[in-house]
Design a protein around this motif. Structure first.
Motif, PDB file in Angstrom:
ATOM      1  N   PRO A 136       0.816  -1.234   0.000  1.00 49.81           N
ATOM      2  CA  PRO A 136       0.000   0.000   0.000  1.00 49.81           C
ATOM      3  C   PRO A 136       0.839   1.268   0.000  1.00 49.81           C
ATOM      4  O   PRO A 136       0.431   2.291  -0.544  1.00 49.81           O
ATOM      5  CB  PRO A 136      -0.824  -0.124   1.278  1.00 49.81           C
ATOM      6  N   VAL A 137       2.027   1.212   0.626  1.00 50.13           N
ATOM      7  CA  VAL A 137       2.919   2.381   0.662  1.00 50.13           C
ATOM      8  C   VAL A 137       4.323   1.923   0.267  1.00 50.13           C
ATOM      9  O   VAL A 137       4.657   0.746   0.404  1.00 50.13           O
ATOM     10  CB  VAL A 137       2.954   3.012   2.078  1.00 50.13           C
ATOM     11  N   PRO A 138       5.158   2.830  -0.245  1.00 49.04           N
ATOM     12  CA  PRO A 138       6.526   2.443  -0.612  1.00 49.04           C
ATOM     13  C   PRO A 138       7.293   1.885   0.576  1.00 49.04           C
ATOM     14  O   PRO A 138       7.130   2.359   1.712  1.00 49.04           O
ATOM     15  CB  PRO A 138       7.146   3.770  -1.096  1.00 49.04           C
ATOM     16  N   LEU A 139       8.103   0.875   0.330  1.00 48.75           N
ATOM     17  CA  LEU A 139       8.867   0.218   1.385  1.00 48.75           C
ATOM     18  C   LEU A 139      10.367   0.437   1.170  1.00 48.75           C
ATOM     19  O   LEU A 139      10.858   0.349   0.049  1.00 48.75           O
ATOM     20  CB  LEU A 139       8.579  -1.284   1.396  1.00 48.75           C
ATOM     21  N   THR A 140      11.067   0.714   2.262  1.00 50.23           N
ATOM     22  CA  THR A 140      12.522   0.804   2.198  1.00 50.23           C
ATOM     23  C   THR A 140      13.175  -0.453   2.734  1.00 50.23           C
ATOM     24  O   THR A 140      14.353  -0.697   2.512  1.00 50.23           O
ATOM     25  CB  THR A 140      13.028   2.022   2.999  1.00 50.23           C
ATOM     26  N   SER A 141      12.383  -1.266   3.441  1.00 52.41           N
ATOM     27  CA  SER A 141      12.893  -2.505   4.014  1.00 52.41           C
ATOM     28  C   SER A 141      11.733  -3.468   4.259  1.00 52.41           C
ATOM     29  O   SER A 141      10.593  -3.038   4.461  1.00 52.41           O
ATOM     30  CB  SER A 141      13.620  -2.228   5.331  1.00 52.41           C
ATOM     31  N   ILE A 185      -3.708  -8.178   2.026  1.00 54.96           N
ATOM     32  CA  ILE A 185      -3.036  -6.873   2.102  1.00 54.96           C
ATOM     33  C   ILE A 185      -4.052  -5.778   2.420  1.00 54.96           C
ATOM     34  O   ILE A 185      -3.800  -4.891   3.244  1.00 54.96           O
ATOM     35  CB  ILE A 185      -2.294  -6.567   0.783  1.00 54.96           C
ATOM     36  N   SER A 186      -5.217  -5.835   1.794  1.00 57.34           N
ATOM     37  CA  SER A 186      -6.265  -4.824   2.029  1.00 57.34           C
ATOM     38  C   SER A 186      -6.734  -4.849   3.472  1.00 57.34           C
ATOM     39  O   SER A 186      -7.033  -3.801   4.065  1.00 57.34           O
ATOM     40  CB  SER A 186      -7.445  -5.061   1.090  1.00 57.34           C
ATOM     41  N   ALA A 187      -6.808  -6.056   4.064  1.00 48.65           N
ATOM     42  CA  ALA A 187      -7.282  -6.191   5.444  1.00 48.65           C
ATOM     43  C   ALA A 187      -6.200  -5.870   6.469  1.00 48.65           C
ATOM     44  O   ALA A 187      -6.483  -5.766   7.668  1.00 48.65           O
ATOM     45  CB  ALA A 187      -7.800  -7.607   5.677  1.00 48.65           C
ATOM     46  N   LYS A 202      -0.139  -5.340 -12.355  1.00 45.64           N
ATOM     47  CA  LYS A 202      -1.592  -5.270 -12.554  1.00 45.64           C
ATOM     48  C   LYS A 202      -2.320  -5.112 -11.220  1.00 45.64           C
ATOM     49  O   LYS A 202      -3.230  -4.286 -11.084  1.00 45.64           O
ATOM     50  CB  LYS A 202      -2.070  -6.536 -13.261  1.00 45.64           C
ATOM     51  N   LEU A 203      -1.938  -5.887 -10.201  1.00 43.63           N
ATOM     52  CA  LEU A 203      -2.585  -5.801  -8.890  1.00 43.63           C
ATOM     53  C   LEU A 203      -2.355  -4.436  -8.246  1.00 43.63           C
ATOM     54  O   LEU A 203      -3.258  -3.866  -7.622  1.00 43.63           O
ATOM     55  CB  LEU A 203      -2.072  -6.918  -7.977  1.00 43.63           C
ATOM     56  N   ALA A 204      -1.132  -3.925  -8.393  1.00 39.91           N
ATOM     57  CA  ALA A 204      -0.833  -2.607  -7.830  1.00 39.91           C
ATOM     58  C   ALA A 204      -1.660  -1.529  -8.511  1.00 39.91           C
ATOM     59  O   ALA A 204      -2.195  -0.620  -7.857  1.00 39.91           O
ATOM     60  CB  ALA A 204       0.659  -2.310  -7.982  1.00 39.91           C
ATOM     61  N   GLY A 208      -4.290   0.722  -6.359  1.00 33.12           N
ATOM     62  CA  GLY A 208      -3.645   1.973  -5.981  1.00 33.12           C
ATOM     63  C   GLY A 208      -2.429   1.768  -5.091  1.00 33.12           C
ATOM     64  O   GLY A 208      -2.107   2.630  -4.259  1.00 33.12           O
ATOM     65  N   TRP A 209      -1.737   0.635  -5.253  1.00 32.68           N
ATOM     66  CA  TRP A 209      -0.554   0.327  -4.450  1.00 32.68           C
ATOM     67  C   TRP A 209       0.727   0.656  -5.204  1.00 32.68           C
ATOM     68  O   TRP A 209       0.698   1.020  -6.380  1.00 32.68           O
ATOM     69  CB  TRP A 209      -0.547  -1.164  -4.064  1.00 32.68           C
ATOM     70  N   THR A 210       1.837   0.491  -4.521  1.00 33.32           N
ATOM     71  CA  THR A 210       3.145   0.670  -5.154  1.00 33.32           C
ATOM     72  C   THR A 210       3.683  -0.693  -5.576  1.00 33.32           C
ATOM     73  O   THR A 210       3.314  -1.730  -5.015  1.00 33.32           O
ATOM     74  CB  THR A 210       4.146   1.336  -4.191  1.00 33.32           C
ATOM     75  N   VAL A 211       4.569  -0.670  -6.552  1.00 31.48           N
ATOM     76  CA  VAL A 211       5.207  -1.905  -7.019  1.00 31.48           C
ATOM     77  C   VAL A 211       6.678  -1.618  -7.259  1.00 31.48           C
ATOM     78  O   VAL A 211       7.044  -0.544  -7.767  1.00 31.48           O
ATOM     79  CB  VAL A 211       4.525  -2.441  -8.299  1.00 31.48           C
ATOM     80  N   GLN A 212       7.539  -2.545  -6.868  1.00 29.34           N
ATOM     81  CA  GLN A 212       8.972  -2.394  -7.097  1.00 29.34           C
ATOM     82  C   GLN A 212       9.597  -3.770  -7.337  1.00 29.34           C
ATOM     83  O   GLN A 212       9.159  -4.775  -6.779  1.00 29.34           O
ATOM     84  CB  GLN A 212       9.642  -1.712  -5.901  1.00 29.34           C
TER      85      GLN A 212
END
Length: 264
Positions: A136-141, A185-187, A202-204, A208-212
């Motif tokens: 849901p949000v960008p991750l650094t770790s 993830i939504s829950a 596609k899922l992101a 409305g999620w981030t993907v990396q």
């Protein structure tokens, strides 16, 4: 005496080559392409849904379906799809129960890897893939996070992924469907998910999620179509069709329509 031994060695090698060449003449002819043309159909086994490769939507059927239709058209036959639900539930091709009577081509998430090439011929690559992380949000770790792993695609390095998640300090939970991953993830029961890059994107996008991408050491792969071993005349026709579709921009247009990038 040494002269005769040398002759024997030389002629012995020649004899082996002649025997092998003779044996080749007794192999059954490759009729894969002629059978497709005689039936006027190209049969493909695909999962019910694996967006954006296979969507189940008649208006936007997916990258692989559109590519297969174009390939079939270039060969001069119609495309017939055979849905195989095991392909969408199990990453192990041995559990899919596929055979030549069902299809000549296997699509919907076939990765060009050593594992895949051990049991299938492969068509030309058309897009890059690998493992990617959605959240849901960008991750650094990933340290201390609960991460869902969805590993439906055959050919990606699952062992390497498992090692990566452990090294990152994440707690991995294996899931079997994209719906289950999205719901968790939504829950909030999962902090993130990791799956094949095309599906992750596609899922992101839908949620409305981030993907990396995962780090390069986990590998990058290419998406392909699978064919049965030995079907070289059909493979040659598909290779030729792909060359034409690449040259006239059809492949790039299909990928662009689904927001996917061509091979770097």
């Amino acid at each position: 005496m040494a002269f005769f031994r040398g002759l024997l060695r030389n002629f012995g090698g020649i004899a082996v080559v002649l025997v092998l060449l003779l044996a080749v003449t007794f192999l059954p002819p490759d009729t894969s392409l002629s059978e497709v043309r005689a039936a006027a159909t190209l049969k493909a086994c695909v999962p019910p849904a694996y967006p954006p490769l296979v969507t189940g939507d008649p208006e936007r059927p997916g990258i692989d379906i559109e590519l297969l239709r174009e390939v079939a058209g270039r060969i001069g036959v119609s495309l017939v799809l055979s849905e195989n639900r095991a392909m969408g539930r199990d990453f192990n091709p041995r559990n899919w129960g596929l055979n030549r009577a069902q299809c000549q081509v296997i699509a919907g998430g076939v990765v060009n890897s050593v594992q895949t090439r051990s049991f299938l011929e492969t068509g030309p690559p058309y897009a890059d893939t690998g493992w990617a992380i959605i959240s849901p949000v960008p991750l650094t770790s990933l340290a201390g996070l609960d991460v869902g792993a969805l590993v439906l695609v055959s050919g990606l390095d699952r062992i390497g992924l498992s090692r990566f998640l452990r090294a990152e300090g994440a707690t991995a939970r294996v899931l079997t469907t994209s719906d289950a991953l999205v719901l968790a993830i939504s829950a909030g029961t999962l902090d993130a998910g990791v799956t094949e890059a095309m599906l992750a994107t596609k899922l992101a996008e839908e949620n409305g999620w981030t993907v990396q991408w995962t780090p390069p050491e986990l590998g990058r792969y290419q998406l392909v179509f699978g064919l049965w071993k030995g079907d070289m005349t059909l493979k040659g026709a598909i290779d030729q069709a792909f060359a034409e579709l690449s040259a006239d921009g059809t492949i790039a247009a299909i990928l662009d329509r689904y927001g996917a990038a061509p091979i770097d």
